[in-house]
Design an enzyme around this catalytic site. Structure first.
Site, PDB file in Angstrom:
ATOM      1  N   ASN A   9       0.583 -20.992  -1.720  1.00 62.82           N
ATOM      2  CA  ASN A   9       2.279 -20.773  -3.231  1.00 62.82           C
ATOM      3  C   ASN A   9       2.236 -21.815  -4.379  1.00 62.82           C
ATOM      4  OD1 ASN A   9       4.051 -19.914  -5.522  1.00 62.82           O
ATOM      5  ND2 ASN A   9       5.696 -19.258  -3.163  1.00 62.82           N
ATOM      6  N   TRP A  10       1.551 -22.060  -5.283  1.00 66.34           N
ATOM      7  CA  TRP A  10       1.893 -23.442  -5.889  1.00 66.34           C
ATOM      8  C   TRP A  10       3.221 -23.975  -6.535  1.00 66.34           C
ATOM      9  CZ3 TRP A  10      -2.989 -24.813  -8.820  1.00 66.34           C
ATOM     10  CH2 TRP A  10      -4.041 -24.537  -8.105  1.00 66.34           C
ATOM     11  N   LYS A  11       4.261 -22.851  -6.173  1.00 67.35           N
ATOM     12  CA  LYS A  11       5.549 -22.351  -7.603  1.00 67.35           C
ATOM     13  C   LYS A  11       5.337 -23.637  -8.396  1.00 67.35           C
ATOM     14  CE  LYS A  11       7.374 -22.616  -2.497  1.00 67.35           C
ATOM     15  NZ  LYS A  11       8.683 -22.891  -1.965  1.00 67.35           N
ATOM     16  N   HIS A  95       9.664 -13.229  -2.634  1.00 72.79           N
ATOM     17  CA  HIS A  95       9.943 -14.875  -2.754  1.00 72.79           C
ATOM     18  C   HIS A  95      11.289 -14.847  -2.189  1.00 72.79           C
ATOM     19  CE1 HIS A  95       9.394 -18.505  -1.971  1.00 72.79           C
ATOM     20  NE2 HIS A  95       8.455 -18.020  -1.307  1.00 72.79           N
ATOM     21  N   GLU A 166       8.432 -14.833   6.395  1.00 75.16           N
ATOM     22  CA  GLU A 166       8.937 -16.404   5.155  1.00 75.16           C
ATOM     23  C   GLU A 166      11.166 -16.201   5.741  1.00 75.16           C
ATOM     24  OE1 GLU A 166       5.978 -18.261   2.195  1.00 75.16           O
ATOM     25  OE2 GLU A 166       7.913 -16.767   1.274  1.00 75.16           O
ATOM     26  N   GLY A 172      10.166 -25.138   3.230  1.00 69.26           N
ATOM     27  CA  GLY A 172      10.446 -26.157   2.423  1.00 69.26           C
ATOM     28  C   GLY A 172      10.855 -27.530   3.397  1.00 69.26           C
ATOM     29  N   SER A 212       6.964 -23.836   5.850  1.00 69.01           N
ATOM     30  CA  SER A 212       6.883 -25.563   6.267  1.00 69.01           C
ATOM     31  C   SER A 212       5.374 -24.659   7.417  1.00 69.01           C
ATOM     32  CB  SER A 212       7.719 -25.892   7.186  1.00 69.01           C
ATOM     33  OG  SER A 212       8.995 -26.153   6.311  1.00 69.01           O
ATOM     34  N   GLY A 233       3.079 -23.156   0.997  1.00 66.40           N
ATOM     35  CA  GLY A 233       3.781 -23.782  -0.325  1.00 66.40           C
ATOM     36  C   GLY A 233       3.719 -25.367  -0.711  1.00 66.40           C
ATOM     37  N   GLY A 234       4.276 -26.149   0.204  1.00 63.18           N
ATOM     38  CA  GLY A 234       4.001 -27.513  -0.198  1.00 63.18           C
ATOM     39  C   GLY A 234       2.644 -27.851   0.492  1.00 63.18           C
TER      40      GLY A 234
HETATM   41  P1  PGA Z   1       6.847 -23.530   1.875  1.00 64.36           P
HETATM   42  O1  PGA Z   1       6.825 -22.890   0.964  1.00 64.36           O
HETATM   43  O2  PGA Z   1       5.193 -23.970   3.368  1.00 64.36           O
HETATM   44  O3  PGA Z   1       6.819 -25.369   1.490  1.00 64.36           O
HETATM   45  O4  PGA Z   1       7.576 -23.940   2.994  1.00 64.36           O
HETATM   46  C1  PGA Z   1       6.720 -21.751   1.651  1.00 64.36           C
HETATM   47  C2  PGA Z   1       6.505 -20.969   0.840  1.00 64.36           C
HETATM   48  O5  PGA Z   1       7.881 -20.413  -0.180  1.00 64.36           O
HETATM   49  O6  PGA Z   1       6.164 -19.816   0.090  1.00 64.36           O
END
Ligand code: PGA
Length: 249
Positions: A9-11, A95, A166, A172, A212, A233-234
């Site tokens: 998920n590149w946001k 999400h 999640e 994050g 994370s 995400g990250g």
């Molecule tokens: P994260 O994000 O891996 O940066 O914690 C996960 C997500 O929001 O899908």
């Protein structure tokens, strides 16, 4: 057999140049390693078409957001129908960033899931509890309620739904759920699916962990029998870390 899925998920990150480079790098990793499970990326919507045109068939592309109506006067929105026409195959729904920052409520989420399925898109439905809910010991109840939202879907529709757990306190923050915490929630989710639908749906629905997830913790998380992959995400913003997570499953 349920699918193993690693999704990035590149946001709202990366410029178009960076997005294309990253997409190519991930495709190469997937091709080189003969990765058998599904690898998906969810880029910002405006990049979807250019990434699809790169024709890297080893990765599927999804949209982070869309409107549940197919068309109409909804300034600024794109529809599931438009995404599907472009060649997009997946969407994210529920999400926590959309639930909290954009005030998406259960009714909106259900409308979105239905619109996506009607248009032939596959859905990753996200659920998770807040830190307060975890500390208050009501996390099973919260996730149970969020999964209940799916109860009006048909058995056939459930074939195109994956669920990502999640925990909001892990997104994050660098704070991951311990494998034991993630495992007990995924076990609960599968049992919950069996009680809402049946054993076949429970067994065949892919359950992903997100929050994370990193090359350091992915192996231990994916070793849990009811964790079928991750929503990242990250760590999905660099080919190296995403590649290590892809290899960890
Ligand atoms: P994260 O994000 O891996 O940066 O914690 C996960 C997500 O929001 O899908």
């Amino acid at each position: 057999m349920r699918k193993k899925i690693i999704a990035g998920n590149w946001k709202m990150n990366l410029n178009v140049h960076e997005a294309k480079i990253l997409f190519k790098e991930i495709s190469d990793i997937v091709a080189k390693n003969n990765v058998a499970h599904e690898v998906l990326v969810f880029p910002p919507s405006i990049y979807i078409e250019s990434l699809l045109k790169m024709n890297q068939s080893t990765i599927e592309i999804g949209a982070q957001n869309f409107h549940y109506q197919n068309k109409g006067a909804f300034t600024g929105e794109v529809s599931a129908m438009q995404l599907k026409q472009l060649g997009c195959e997946w969407v994210l729904v529920g999400h926590s960033e959309r639930r909290t920052m954009f005030h998406e409520r259960d009714a909106d989420l259900l409308n979105k899931i239905k619109a996506a399925l009607e248009n032939g898109l596959e859905v990753i439905y996200c659920c998770g509890e807040t830190l307060n809910e975890r500390e208050a010991g009501i996390y099973f109840e919260k996730i149970g309620e969020q999964i209940e939202l799916l109860k009006t879907l048909s058995l056939n529709e459930m074939k195109n739904v994956a669920i990502a757990y999640e925990p909001i306190w892990a997104i994050g923050t660098g704070k991951t759920a311990r494998p034991t915490e993630a495992a007990e929630m995924h076990d609960f989710m599968r049992t919950k699916l069996e009680s809402i639908f049946n054993l076949e749906v429970a067994d065949s629905t892919s359950l992903l962990y997100g929050g994370s997830c990193s090359p350091q913790n992915a192996k231990d998380l994916f070793a849990c029998s009811n964790i079928d992959g991750g929503l990242i995400g990250g760590a999905s913003l660099k080919a190296e870390s995403f590649g290590e997570i892809i290899a960890a499953i």
